[in-house]
Scaffold this motif. Structure first.
Motif, PDB file in Angstrom:
ATOM      1  N   ASN A   6       0.895  -1.006   0.148  1.00  0.00           N
ATOM      2  CA  ASN A   6       0.055   0.025   0.026  1.00  0.00           C
ATOM      3  C   ASN A   6       0.912   1.385   0.190  1.00  0.00           C
ATOM      4  OD1 ASN A   6       0.810   0.201   2.802  1.00  0.00           O
ATOM      5  ND2 ASN A   6      -1.335   0.854   3.282  1.00  0.00           N
ATOM      6  N   ILE A   7       1.993   1.207  -0.321  1.00  0.00           N
ATOM      7  CA  ILE A   7       2.982   2.171  -0.572  1.00  0.00           C
ATOM      8  C   ILE A   7       3.598   2.071  -1.934  1.00  0.00           C
ATOM      9  CG2 ILE A   7       5.097   3.465   0.321  1.00  0.00           C
ATOM     10  CD1 ILE A   7       4.541   2.403   3.089  1.00  0.00           C
ATOM     11  N   ASP A   8       3.538   3.027  -2.914  1.00  0.00           N
ATOM     12  CA  ASP A   8       4.080   2.892  -4.288  1.00  0.00           C
ATOM     13  C   ASP A   8       3.676   1.472  -4.663  1.00  0.00           C
ATOM     14  OD1 ASP A   8       4.873   5.216  -4.639  1.00  0.00           O
ATOM     15  OD2 ASP A   8       6.983   4.810  -3.974  1.00  0.00           O
ATOM     16  N   ARG A   9       2.282   1.168  -4.678  1.00  0.00           N
ATOM     17  CA  ARG A   9       1.767  -0.265  -4.935  1.00  0.00           C
ATOM     18  C   ARG A   9       2.523  -0.718  -6.293  1.00  0.00           C
ATOM     19  NH1 ARG A   9      -4.411   1.415  -3.848  1.00  0.00           N
ATOM     20  NH2 ARG A   9      -3.813   2.651  -5.662  1.00  0.00           N
ATOM     21  N   GLU A  10       2.227   0.070  -7.350  1.00  0.00           N
ATOM     22  CA  GLU A  10       2.481  -0.635  -8.635  1.00  0.00           C
ATOM     23  C   GLU A  10       4.208  -0.711  -8.620  1.00  0.00           C
ATOM     24  OE1 GLU A  10       1.182   2.334  -8.243  1.00  0.00           O
ATOM     25  OE2 GLU A  10      -0.820   2.082  -9.295  1.00  0.00           O
ATOM     26  N   LYS A  11       4.876   0.179  -8.171  1.00  0.00           N
ATOM     27  CA  LYS A  11       6.330  -0.048  -8.282  1.00  0.00           C
ATOM     28  C   LYS A  11       6.874  -1.271  -7.391  1.00  0.00           C
ATOM     29  CE  LYS A  11      10.467   2.060  -6.133  1.00  0.00           C
ATOM     30  NZ  LYS A  11      10.910   3.286  -5.234  1.00  0.00           N
ATOM     31  N   HIS A  12       6.354  -1.363  -6.279  1.00  0.00           N
ATOM     32  CA  HIS A  12       6.750  -2.450  -5.533  1.00  0.00           C
ATOM     33  C   HIS A  12       6.228  -3.872  -5.979  1.00  0.00           C
ATOM     34  CE1 HIS A  12       7.743   0.850  -2.926  1.00  0.00           C
ATOM     35  NE2 HIS A  12       8.919   0.308  -2.728  1.00  0.00           N
ATOM     36  N   LEU A  13       4.998  -3.953  -6.425  1.00  0.00           N
ATOM     37  CA  LEU A  13       4.561  -5.205  -6.909  1.00  0.00           C
ATOM     38  C   LEU A  13       5.127  -5.627  -8.309  1.00  0.00           C
ATOM     39  CD1 LEU A  13       0.778  -5.173  -6.098  1.00  0.00           C
ATOM     40  CD2 LEU A  13       2.652  -6.249  -4.783  1.00  0.00           C
ATOM     41  N   CYS A  14       5.531  -4.648  -8.813  1.00  0.00           N
ATOM     42  CA  CYS A  14       6.270  -5.062 -10.125  1.00  0.00           C
ATOM     43  C   CYS A  14       7.691  -5.350  -9.913  1.00  0.00           C
ATOM     44  CB  CYS A  14       6.361  -3.785 -11.131  1.00  0.00           C
ATOM     45  SG  CYS A  14       4.707  -3.287 -12.015  1.00  0.00           S
TER      46      CYS A  14
ATOM     47  N   PHE B 111      12.579 -17.888  -9.619  1.00  0.00           N
ATOM     48  CA  PHE B 111      11.933 -18.851 -10.007  1.00  0.00           C
ATOM     49  C   PHE B 111      11.311 -19.335 -11.168  1.00  0.00           C
ATOM     50  CE2 PHE B 111      11.409 -17.413  -5.620  1.00  0.00           C
ATOM     51  CZ  PHE B 111      11.949 -18.347  -4.838  1.00  0.00           C
ATOM     52  N   GLY B 112      11.675 -18.461 -12.164  1.00  0.00           N
ATOM     53  CA  GLY B 112      10.945 -18.669 -13.454  1.00  0.00           C
ATOM     54  C   GLY B 112       9.694 -18.159 -13.665  1.00  0.00           C
ATOM     55  N   ASP B 113       8.973 -18.696 -14.670  1.00  0.00           N
ATOM     56  CA  ASP B 113       7.722 -18.266 -15.058  1.00  0.00           C
ATOM     57  C   ASP B 113       6.694 -18.277 -13.564  1.00  0.00           C
ATOM     58  OD1 ASP B 113       8.081 -17.835 -17.512  1.00  0.00           O
ATOM     59  OD2 ASP B 113       7.434 -19.762 -18.061  1.00  0.00           O
ATOM     60  N   LEU B 114       5.922 -17.381 -13.581  1.00  0.00           N
ATOM     61  CA  LEU B 114       4.963 -17.383 -12.616  1.00  0.00           C
ATOM     62  C   LEU B 114       3.268 -17.410 -12.982  1.00  0.00           C
ATOM     63  CD1 LEU B 114       5.720 -13.776 -10.837  1.00  0.00           C
ATOM     64  CD2 LEU B 114       6.506 -15.976 -10.090  1.00  0.00           C
ATOM     65  N   LYS B 115       2.498 -18.065 -12.436  1.00  0.00           N
ATOM     66  CA  LYS B 115       1.147 -17.949 -12.616  1.00  0.00           C
ATOM     67  C   LYS B 115       0.491 -17.041 -11.529  1.00  0.00           C
ATOM     68  CE  LYS B 115      -2.855 -21.167 -12.912  1.00  0.00           C
ATOM     69  NZ  LYS B 115      -3.362 -22.328 -12.558  1.00  0.00           N
ATOM     70  N   MET B 116      -0.271 -15.877 -12.022  1.00  0.00           N
ATOM     71  CA  MET B 116      -0.799 -14.908 -11.207  1.00  0.00           C
ATOM     72  C   MET B 116      -2.135 -14.778 -11.109  1.00  0.00           C
ATOM     73  SD  MET B 116       2.336 -12.424 -11.607  1.00  0.00           S
ATOM     74  CE  MET B 116       1.804 -11.726 -13.314  1.00  0.00           C
ATOM     75  N   SER B 117      -2.700 -14.234 -10.225  1.00  0.00           N
ATOM     76  CA  SER B 117      -4.101 -13.873 -10.295  1.00  0.00           C
ATOM     77  C   SER B 117      -4.160 -12.522 -10.775  1.00  0.00           C
ATOM     78  CB  SER B 117      -4.846 -13.725  -8.796  1.00  0.00           C
ATOM     79  OG  SER B 117      -3.939 -12.745  -8.213  1.00  0.00           O
ATOM     80  N   GLN B 118      -5.525 -11.865 -10.889  1.00  0.00           N
ATOM     81  CA  GLN B 118      -5.613 -10.552 -10.960  1.00  0.00           C
ATOM     82  C   GLN B 118      -5.070  -9.863  -9.998  1.00  0.00           C
ATOM     83  OE1 GLN B 118      -9.240  -9.084 -13.021  1.00  0.00           O
ATOM     84  NE2 GLN B 118      -9.985 -11.166 -11.963  1.00  0.00           N
ATOM     85  N   VAL B 119      -4.979  -8.472 -10.187  1.00  0.00           N
ATOM     86  CA  VAL B 119      -4.542  -7.576  -9.071  1.00  0.00           C
ATOM     87  C   VAL B 119      -5.844  -7.150  -8.475  1.00  0.00           C
ATOM     88  CG1 VAL B 119      -3.388  -5.360  -8.145  1.00  0.00           C
ATOM     89  CG2 VAL B 119      -2.267  -7.080  -9.756  1.00  0.00           C
TER      90      VAL B 119
ATOM     91  N   TRP C  43     -11.920  -5.398  -4.930  1.00  0.00           N
ATOM     92  CA  TRP C  43     -12.430  -5.008  -6.428  1.00  0.00           C
ATOM     93  C   TRP C  43     -11.097  -5.069  -7.311  1.00  0.00           C
ATOM     94  CZ3 TRP C  43     -12.489  -1.685  -2.523  1.00  0.00           C
ATOM     95  CH2 TRP C  43     -11.540  -0.587  -2.520  1.00  0.00           C
ATOM     96  N   ALA C  44     -11.178  -5.701  -8.382  1.00  0.00           N
ATOM     97  CA  ALA C  44     -10.130  -5.998  -9.364  1.00  0.00           C
ATOM     98  C   ALA C  44      -9.821  -4.690 -10.095  1.00  0.00           C
ATOM     99  CB  ALA C  44     -10.713  -6.923 -10.612  1.00  0.00           C
ATOM    100  N   VAL C  45      -8.479  -4.508 -10.368  1.00  0.00           N
ATOM    101  CA  VAL C  45      -7.936  -3.175 -10.873  1.00  0.00           C
ATOM    102  C   VAL C  45      -7.014  -3.401 -12.109  1.00  0.00           C
ATOM    103  CG1 VAL C  45      -8.049  -2.109  -8.872  1.00  0.00           C
ATOM    104  CG2 VAL C  45      -6.107  -3.353  -9.172  1.00  0.00           C
ATOM    105  N   ALA C  46      -6.981  -2.614 -13.048  1.00  0.00           N
ATOM    106  CA  ALA C  46      -6.127  -2.598 -14.128  1.00  0.00           C
ATOM    107  C   ALA C  46      -4.563  -2.670 -13.703  1.00  0.00           C
ATOM    108  CB  ALA C  46      -6.487  -1.581 -15.189  1.00  0.00           C
ATOM    109  N   PHE C  47      -3.773  -3.407 -14.172  1.00  0.00           N
ATOM    110  CA  PHE C  47      -2.499  -3.469 -13.673  1.00  0.00           C
ATOM    111  C   PHE C  47      -1.629  -3.831 -14.639  1.00  0.00           C
ATOM    112  CE2 PHE C  47       1.339  -4.875 -11.254  1.00  0.00           C
ATOM    113  CZ  PHE C  47       1.234  -4.152 -10.394  1.00  0.00           C
ATOM    114  N   ASP C  48      -0.687  -3.245 -15.116  1.00  0.00           N
ATOM    115  CA  ASP C  48       0.346  -3.574 -16.302  1.00  0.00           C
ATOM    116  C   ASP C  48       1.700  -4.038 -15.538  1.00  0.00           C
ATOM    117  OD1 ASP C  48      -1.481  -3.023 -18.345  1.00  0.00           O
ATOM    118  OD2 ASP C  48      -0.928  -0.994 -18.251  1.00  0.00           O
ATOM    119  N   TRP C  49       1.986  -5.173 -15.810  1.00  0.00           N
ATOM    120  CA  TRP C  49       3.297  -5.599 -15.411  1.00  0.00           C
ATOM    121  C   TRP C  49       3.678  -6.142 -16.731  1.00  0.00           C
ATOM    122  CZ3 TRP C  49       4.723 -11.026 -14.384  1.00  0.00           C
ATOM    123  CH2 TRP C  49       6.128 -11.090 -14.079  1.00  0.00           C
ATOM    124  N   PRO C  50       4.998  -5.885 -17.317  1.00  0.00           N
ATOM    125  CA  PRO C  50       5.681  -6.522 -18.499  1.00  0.00           C
ATOM    126  C   PRO C  50       5.528  -7.877 -18.470  1.00  0.00           C
ATOM    127  CG  PRO C  50       7.121  -4.875 -17.448  1.00  0.00           C
ATOM    128  CD  PRO C  50       5.944  -4.937 -16.663  1.00  0.00           C
TER     129      PRO C  50
END
Length: 163
Positions: free
Chosen positions: A11-19, A29-37, A156-163
């Motif tokens: 909850n601090i610079d959320r996008e930066k730290h999650l990316c 660990f290689g490929d991740l399988k991820m949920s929505q954010v 709620w789901a949010v739009a989240f761009d991670w390369p």
């Protein structure tokens, strides 16, 4: 190889730290399988909203080794551990499950009790692993989500761009 489900939140610079966390997990660990954010209100304290997701990894590390590796990723993202348990944070990565292990392993309680308590953990876990069984409850994560009091926590789901 163990299949491990991780909960990530910030909850601090959320996008930066999650990316940064996801980049570090892919590197380790290689490929991740991820949920929505998902975005949710802070639980246990007054604070900015969190972004949360669940990621699946495969690892040969023991539970203790994995916990240390995740702690290093948190620390690299400015995680402060001196505050109260429920407080704002740059990054939180928790081991939810490690294969079907149940009990205390290397100081980590498995499966993590937050799976059953928090919508921001259970919903994304049910998305990533709907038919996997909770090692103690004997129900799938989809069943547990369907039985959960979904009105008890806003999420709620949010739009989240991670390369």
């Amino acid at each position: 190889m163990a299949i491990v489900y991780l909960s990530l939140g910030s909850n601090i610079d959320r996008e930066k730290h999650l990316c940064a966390a996801m980049d570090a997990l892919v590197e380790a660990f290689g490929d991740l399988k991820m949920s929505q954010v998902y975005e949710s209100e802070a639980v246990g304290f007054e604070g900015d909203n969190f972004y949360n997701l669940v990621a699946a990894i495969d690892t040969d590390l023991s539970v203790g080794e994995l916990a240390l590796r995740l702690r290093d990723i948190e620390d690299a993202n400015g995680r402060v551990r001196s505050g109260p348990k429920f407080s704002a944070r740059t990054l939180d990565i928790d081991i939810l499950t490690y294969d079907d292990v149940a009990g205390d392993v290397d100081g980590v309680a498995l499966p993590r009790d937050e799976i059953l308590k928090n919508a921001f953990v259970l919903l994304p876990l049910s998305e990533v692993a709907p038919t996997d069984m909770h090692p103690v409850q004997g129900k799938t994560y989809q069943q547990l989500w369907e039985e959960y009091d979904q009105a008890s926590q806003k999420l709620w789901a949010v739009a989240f761009d991670w390369p």
